[in-house]
Write a protein that holds these residues in place. Structure first.
Motif, mmCIF file in Angstrom:
data_model
loop_
_atom_site.group_PDB
_atom_site.id
_atom_site.type_symbol
_atom_site.label_atom_id
_atom_site.label_comp_id
_atom_site.label_asym_id
_atom_site.label_seq_id
_atom_site.Cartn_x
_atom_site.Cartn_y
_atom_site.Cartn_z
ATOM 1 N N PRO A 1 91.183 40.064 -29.657
ATOM 2 C CA PRO A 1 90.407 39.163 -30.508
ATOM 3 C C PRO A 1 89.431 39.963 -31.362
ATOM 4 C CG PRO A 1 89.572 39.144 -28.270
ATOM 5 C CD PRO A 1 90.817 39.973 -28.252
ATOM 6 N N ARG B 1 84.129 37.458 -32.192
ATOM 7 C CA ARG B 1 84.492 36.383 -31.249
ATOM 8 C C ARG B 1 84.273 36.839 -29.806
ATOM 9 N NH1 ARG B 1 84.458 31.438 -29.594
ATOM 10 N NH2 ARG B 1 86.377 30.697 -28.665
ATOM 11 N N THR B 2 84.620 38.082 -29.524
ATOM 12 C CA THR B 2 84.421 38.623 -28.179
ATOM 13 C C THR B 2 82.938 38.638 -27.831
ATOM 14 O OG1 THR B 2 86.395 39.995 -28.439
ATOM 15 C CG2 THR B 2 84.884 40.593 -26.667
ATOM 16 N N VAL C 1 81.641 34.934 -27.157
ATOM 17 C CA VAL C 1 82.030 34.351 -25.872
ATOM 18 C C VAL C 1 81.338 35.072 -24.718
ATOM 19 C CG1 VAL C 1 83.975 33.844 -24.335
ATOM 20 C CG2 VAL C 1 84.206 33.480 -26.787
ATOM 21 N N THR D 1 87.571 30.408 -21.184
ATOM 22 C CA THR D 1 87.762 30.854 -22.563
ATOM 23 C C THR D 1 87.854 32.372 -22.638
ATOM 24 O OG1 THR D 1 86.609 28.922 -23.421
ATOM 25 C CG2 THR D 1 86.778 30.809 -24.901
ATOM 26 N N LEU D 2 86.972 33.060 -21.918
ATOM 27 C CA LEU D 2 86.980 34.520 -21.933
ATOM 28 C C LEU D 2 88.264 35.069 -21.301
ATOM 29 C CD1 LEU D 2 85.318 36.996 -22.787
ATOM 30 C CD2 LEU D 2 84.385 37.046 -20.466
ATOM 31 N N LEU E 1 90.989 34.539 -23.853
ATOM 32 C CA LEU E 1 90.728 35.397 -25.002
ATOM 33 C C LEU E 1 91.126 36.846 -24.722
ATOM 34 C CD1 LEU E 1 89.360 35.227 -27.852
ATOM 35 C CD2 LEU E 1 87.262 35.971 -26.727
ATOM 36 N N MET E 2 90.809 37.314 -23.510
ATOM 37 C CA MET E 2 91.074 38.703 -23.167
ATOM 38 C C MET E 2 92.406 38.894 -22.433
ATOM 39 S SD MET E 2 88.552 39.930 -24.692
ATOM 40 C CE MET E 2 89.052 41.609 -24.422
ATOM 41 N N ALA F 1 86.409 42.719 -22.052
ATOM 42 C CA ALA F 1 85.589 42.406 -23.229
ATOM 43 C C ALA F 1 84.588 43.529 -23.497
ATOM 44 C CB ALA F 1 84.857 41.080 -23.033
#
Length: 137
Positions: free
Chosen positions: A73, A77-78, A81, A111-112, A115-116, A128
């Motif tokens: 990402p 954004r990282t 979050v 979400t994290l 995302l990761m 992250a």
């Protein structure tokens, strides 16, 4: 692809690896797999080779390595979050039983992880932080 969620390319690699291990053609492995869906037992040699190929495909490339996601990402954004997660952690320290804060923490942790591309919050936080430190270099 039905036995292990993967792309067409990965499924073909698994099929070819199984064929090589069983010392048969890829067509024979595919035919045995199709016959298996019809209730016809798969030859033991092919079944073992297929199982080993699937296990190899699921295993990390290097011992102890963690599989990573294909596209990282954005740094922004990282950071966003990860900051939300740390804010929730601080609010939970002050009010550990607050239902709204607990829901917010669950939401941001999920979400994290997504995302990761990691299965746990701890792994997602580490990924992250690594992503952010690599982007800063």
């Amino acid at each position: 692809m039905a036995a292990a969620p993967c792309s067409v390319r990965e499924a073909k690699q698994i099929l070819l690896a199984a064929a090589e291990l069983a010392r048969v053609t890829a067509v024979e492995v595919a035919a045995a797999m199709v016959a298996g869906t019809l209730g016809i037992p798969m030859p033991v040699r092919i079944e073992r080779a297929l199982r080993r190929s699937l296990e190899a495909a699921r295993a990390p490339r290097h011992p102890g390595a963690v599989q990573t996601i294909g596209i990282l990402p954005s740094r922004l954004r990282t950071e966003e979050v990860l900051s939300r997660l740390r804010g929730c952690q601080a609010r939970l320290a002050a009010a550990p039983t607050d239902p709204g804060t607990l829901r917010a923490m669950d939401d941001v942790a999920y979400t994290l992880c997504v995302l990761m591309g990691r299965p746990s919050t701890h792994q997602a936080v580490l990924a992250a932080e690594e992503h952010l430190s690599a982007a800063a270099d």
